[in-house]
Design a protein around this motif. Sequence first.
Motif, mmCIF file in Angstrom:
data_model
loop_
_atom_site.group_PDB
_atom_site.id
_atom_site.type_symbol
_atom_site.label_atom_id
_atom_site.label_comp_id
_atom_site.label_asym_id
_atom_site.label_seq_id
_atom_site.Cartn_x
_atom_site.Cartn_y
_atom_site.Cartn_z
ATOM 1 N N ALA A 1 34.627 20.077 0.555
ATOM 2 C CA ALA A 1 33.389 20.445 1.536
ATOM 3 C C ALA A 1 32.686 21.642 0.599
ATOM 4 C CB ALA A 1 33.918 20.911 2.931
ATOM 5 N N VAL A 2 33.637 22.399 0.156
ATOM 6 C CA VAL A 2 33.207 23.730 -0.664
ATOM 7 C C VAL A 2 32.360 23.341 -1.671
ATOM 8 C CG1 VAL A 2 33.716 25.825 -1.638
ATOM 9 C CG2 VAL A 2 34.993 25.164 0.274
ATOM 10 N N GLU A 3 33.061 22.208 -2.534
ATOM 11 C CA GLU A 3 32.316 21.757 -3.734
ATOM 12 C C GLU A 3 30.833 21.136 -3.286
ATOM 13 O OE1 GLU A 3 33.041 18.479 -7.301
ATOM 14 O OE2 GLU A 3 34.751 18.971 -5.926
ATOM 15 N N PHE B 1 30.381 23.938 3.292
ATOM 16 C CA PHE B 1 30.992 25.083 3.754
ATOM 17 C C PHE B 1 31.040 26.052 2.682
ATOM 18 C CE2 PHE B 1 35.114 27.594 4.319
ATOM 19 C CZ PHE B 1 34.365 28.670 5.094
ATOM 20 N N ILE B 2 30.655 27.124 2.735
ATOM 21 C CA ILE B 2 30.777 28.115 1.756
ATOM 22 C C ILE B 2 31.226 29.445 2.200
ATOM 23 C CG2 ILE B 2 29.508 29.458 -0.269
ATOM 24 C CD1 ILE B 2 27.327 27.190 -0.269
ATOM 25 N N PRO B 3 32.480 29.939 1.876
ATOM 26 C CA PRO B 3 32.863 31.438 2.235
ATOM 27 C C PRO B 3 32.149 32.486 1.452
ATOM 28 C CG PRO B 3 34.780 29.748 1.138
ATOM 29 C CD PRO B 3 33.300 29.276 0.893
ATOM 30 N N GLY B 4 32.364 33.493 2.058
ATOM 31 C CA GLY B 4 31.530 34.525 1.814
ATOM 32 C C GLY B 4 31.724 35.039 0.308
ATOM 33 N N GLY B 5 30.773 35.829 -0.222
ATOM 34 C CA GLY B 5 30.546 36.314 -1.571
ATOM 35 C C GLY B 5 31.990 36.850 -2.217
ATOM 36 N N ARG B 6 32.674 37.597 -1.419
ATOM 37 C CA ARG B 6 33.648 38.165 -1.854
ATOM 38 C C ARG B 6 34.989 37.088 -2.063
ATOM 39 N NH1 ARG B 6 32.641 41.658 -4.851
ATOM 40 N NH2 ARG B 6 31.027 40.619 -4.980
ATOM 41 N N TYR B 7 35.045 36.242 -1.099
ATOM 42 C CA TYR B 7 36.014 34.994 -1.484
ATOM 43 C C TYR B 7 35.659 34.399 -2.742
ATOM 44 C CZ TYR B 7 38.319 34.630 3.163
ATOM 45 O OH TYR B 7 38.928 35.065 4.274
ATOM 46 N N LEU B 8 34.299 33.937 -2.939
ATOM 47 C CA LEU B 8 33.981 33.436 -4.330
ATOM 48 C C LEU B 8 34.280 34.392 -5.241
ATOM 49 C CD1 LEU B 8 30.458 31.926 -3.204
ATOM 50 C CD2 LEU B 8 32.771 31.165 -3.040
ATOM 51 N N TYR B 9 34.143 35.721 -5.446
ATOM 52 C CA TYR B 9 34.127 36.623 -6.548
ATOM 53 C C TYR B 9 35.810 36.530 -7.054
ATOM 54 C CZ TYR B 9 34.245 40.561 -9.420
ATOM 55 O OH TYR B 9 34.292 41.246 -10.477
ATOM 56 N N TYR B 10 36.498 36.650 -5.947
ATOM 57 C CA TYR B 10 38.080 37.111 -6.107
ATOM 58 C C TYR B 10 38.700 35.689 -6.213
ATOM 59 C CZ TYR B 10 37.297 41.947 -5.777
ATOM 60 O OH TYR B 10 36.886 43.478 -6.001
ATOM 61 N N LEU C 1 24.203 23.605 7.661
ATOM 62 C CA LEU C 1 23.842 22.413 8.323
ATOM 63 C C LEU C 1 22.958 21.552 7.443
ATOM 64 C CD1 LEU C 1 23.134 23.783 11.947
ATOM 65 C CD2 LEU C 1 25.283 23.044 11.183
ATOM 66 N N GLY C 2 22.455 22.118 6.598
ATOM 67 C CA GLY C 2 21.550 21.322 5.843
ATOM 68 C C GLY C 2 21.963 20.100 5.088
ATOM 69 N N ARG C 3 23.517 20.236 4.902
ATOM 70 C CA ARG C 3 24.087 19.189 3.969
ATOM 71 C C ARG C 3 25.021 18.481 4.799
ATOM 72 N NH1 ARG C 3 24.541 19.758 -2.053
ATOM 73 N NH2 ARG C 3 22.991 21.483 -2.561
ATOM 74 N N ILE C 4 25.240 18.851 6.353
ATOM 75 C CA ILE C 4 26.217 18.180 6.957
ATOM 76 C C ILE C 4 25.502 17.073 7.773
ATOM 77 C CG2 ILE C 4 27.837 18.475 8.977
ATOM 78 C CD1 ILE C 4 28.151 21.237 8.304
ATOM 79 N N ASP C 5 26.267 15.846 7.677
ATOM 80 C CA ASP C 5 25.582 14.653 8.217
ATOM 81 C C ASP C 5 25.340 14.216 9.622
ATOM 82 O OD1 ASP C 5 24.415 14.267 5.284
ATOM 83 O OD2 ASP C 5 26.238 13.393 4.616
ATOM 84 N N SER C 6 26.459 14.604 10.207
ATOM 85 C CA SER C 6 26.757 13.990 11.585
ATOM 86 C C SER C 6 27.470 14.878 12.522
ATOM 87 C CB SER C 6 27.639 12.650 11.472
ATOM 88 O OG SER C 6 28.924 13.142 10.982
ATOM 89 N N THR D 1 47.667 21.469 5.571
ATOM 90 C CA THR D 1 48.480 20.162 4.854
ATOM 91 C C THR D 1 47.503 20.007 3.144
ATOM 92 O OG1 THR D 1 46.858 18.613 6.069
ATOM 93 C CG2 THR D 1 48.935 19.417 7.005
ATOM 94 N N SER D 2 48.090 19.100 2.364
ATOM 95 C CA SER D 2 47.361 18.765 1.361
ATOM 96 C C SER D 2 46.234 17.906 1.573
ATOM 97 C CB SER D 2 48.196 17.996 0.436
ATOM 98 O OG SER D 2 49.537 18.573 -0.094
ATOM 99 N N ASP D 3 46.160 17.251 2.579
ATOM 100 C CA ASP D 3 44.848 16.489 3.040
ATOM 101 C C ASP D 3 43.810 17.404 3.420
ATOM 102 O OD1 ASP D 3 45.950 14.338 2.171
ATOM 103 O OD2 ASP D 3 46.489 13.423 4.123
ATOM 104 N N GLU D 4 44.462 18.453 4.184
ATOM 105 C CA GLU D 4 43.376 19.343 4.815
ATOM 106 C C GLU D 4 42.801 20.214 3.739
ATOM 107 O OE1 GLU D 4 44.475 20.548 9.219
ATOM 108 O OE2 GLU D 4 45.873 21.260 7.619
ATOM 109 N N LYS D 5 43.684 20.562 2.704
ATOM 110 C CA LYS D 5 43.035 21.346 1.553
ATOM 111 C C LYS D 5 42.160 20.658 0.896
ATOM 112 C CE LYS D 5 47.197 22.856 0.293
ATOM 113 N NZ LYS D 5 48.179 23.629 -0.372
ATOM 114 N N ASP D 6 42.362 19.164 0.261
ATOM 115 C CA ASP D 6 41.451 18.484 -0.348
ATOM 116 C C ASP D 6 40.507 17.964 0.225
ATOM 117 O OD1 ASP D 6 43.355 18.241 -2.139
ATOM 118 O OD2 ASP D 6 44.477 16.207 -1.426
#
Length: 569
Positions: free
Chosen positions: A60-62, A66-75, A295-300, A50-55
């Motif tokens: 979260a990525v920004e 949550f950071i996807p693997g490097g190949r996700y970021l590259y492509y 985990l270092g940036r997740i608060d709860s 959904t749009s809300d989920e994607k937002d």
Amino acid sequence: MSSFRSNKNPMFRSKFSEDIFYHKYAHEGCETWAELSAVLVEDVCQNLMTSDEKDTLAQAVENLKFIPGGRYLYYAGRTKKFFNNCFLLCAEEDTREDWANLSWKAESALMSGGGIGVDYSIYRPAGEKLSATGGEASGPLPKIKMLNSIGKHVMQGGSRRSAIYASLNWKHQDIPEFLTSKNWYEMPVQGTDKTIGDLKEADFNYDAPLDYTNISVNYDTEWLTNYWKTGDVGEVFKTNVRQALSTAEPGFSFNFFDKEHETLRNACTEVTANNSLAPDGGDDSDVCNLGSLNLGRIDSLEELSTLTELATKFLLCGTLRADLPYAKVARTREKNRRLGLGLMGIHEWLLKKSYKYEVTPELHQWLSIYKGVSDDVARSFAKKLNVSTPVAVRAVAPTGSIGILAGTSTGIEPVFAVAFKRRYLSGGKRWMYQYVVDSTSKELIDLYGVKPDSIETALDLSNDYERRIKFQADIQDYVDMSISSTINLPNWGSAQNNEDTVAPFTECLAQHAHRLRGFTCYPNGARGGQPLTPVPYDEAVEKLGEVFEESLESTDICDLTGHGGSCGV
């Protein structure tokens, strides 16, 4: 607070993080981290979420939660979508045709930007008679070297060094040669008084046997039950331990009971799959699909639950969107739909809460959410999408580059050292050094007021290896594939790591083996390079940015040959 602040990428904690982003991932349409985050989520999830989920996911990525693997970021935003990091290849049968086909699969995968891993145990040992031709088998070692050579000449995806993994069963007749196949300092170079190790140390690009390949020995249920019955680990395991403590390789691949055939690994060993001896014929050409919760940036716990759900859905969408190098990978992916949701920033999480490096009751609670939610969502979302249910969901990758982006501790690792002196050879003649403060430690000190002396580091824990092993085993309880983690040790020949310490280390590792899927260690200086020496935090801060020349008179000869100091993390 941290002194670094970027106007374009405010979530990065250091200039180093931003530099990595611009060097490896930024491109047209994704000039900032926020732009790349939004483009990537839309690229992968499209109308499947959904749009809300994607937002929420893009935010979260920004925010580097949550950071996807490097190949996700590259492509992200590129025409091709080679989102997968690595490929797991079967040596399927002991034939000439399979040898040739394995080379084709390896080159195809490497050229897409993915690493490869192969278990070569099915190939017959060297010297065995070939009935069809009257010749003799060459054994698996030459084939391992062939794939290493392919990797040496393929710049993955046009952008990075090849990553390769090779393993062999502990009972294979060629295991003695395999165990010592990377003993570079025992390989003299003809016409010189140097070894291959010496020359590799002086020039990182100097050709050395299997220099693009990580190697491990596979241990199965027979090995484990024999150890439990007799208390004897066997000569192969003893030799393997001594090799690991002195040269760092081979590592250990543990595959017991219902995991007996799960000997395939990716290049960094966190993703597992079945070899060709499995009842269903195995998982040849299976594929990695990685992303990590920070985990270092997740608060709860509530936020962890939400992000675990969204991250699992993201990776499942990735199984529908990623381009693949050849048709069999697609067929295997359709069957297995393997996810690799991992963790990072665990040591930062512990330090922020003033915990030691151990799996505390609170961390057990967080890990239970990570496991339970990801399992539930993988099943329910696959059903909603009308696709096969993932056969596995969690794998903890080493998270090198994305750990730098997040400015946090990588994977399950502790920080290496709070501050250190970095030494390097300038112009091939002069030893120079500069002072460095570990970026993760600096952020913990600046952002959270953590005292430098209170930060347990990999160097501190190198003298308490059982705690490191137990930490990995405790987290493995929540991971259905494997964990890529390297335990740092003092240099070989030191008081804490020498011939006399091999036996107690062997027994300690054997006692924990049944709770592990893999194990590697790195004795400081084992592979040469540029040694790091820990120094007091205040001393490093005082001298940041300066470069010094070191006189030969004050330099230990062990440091010059790469067998002292601390390196390789």
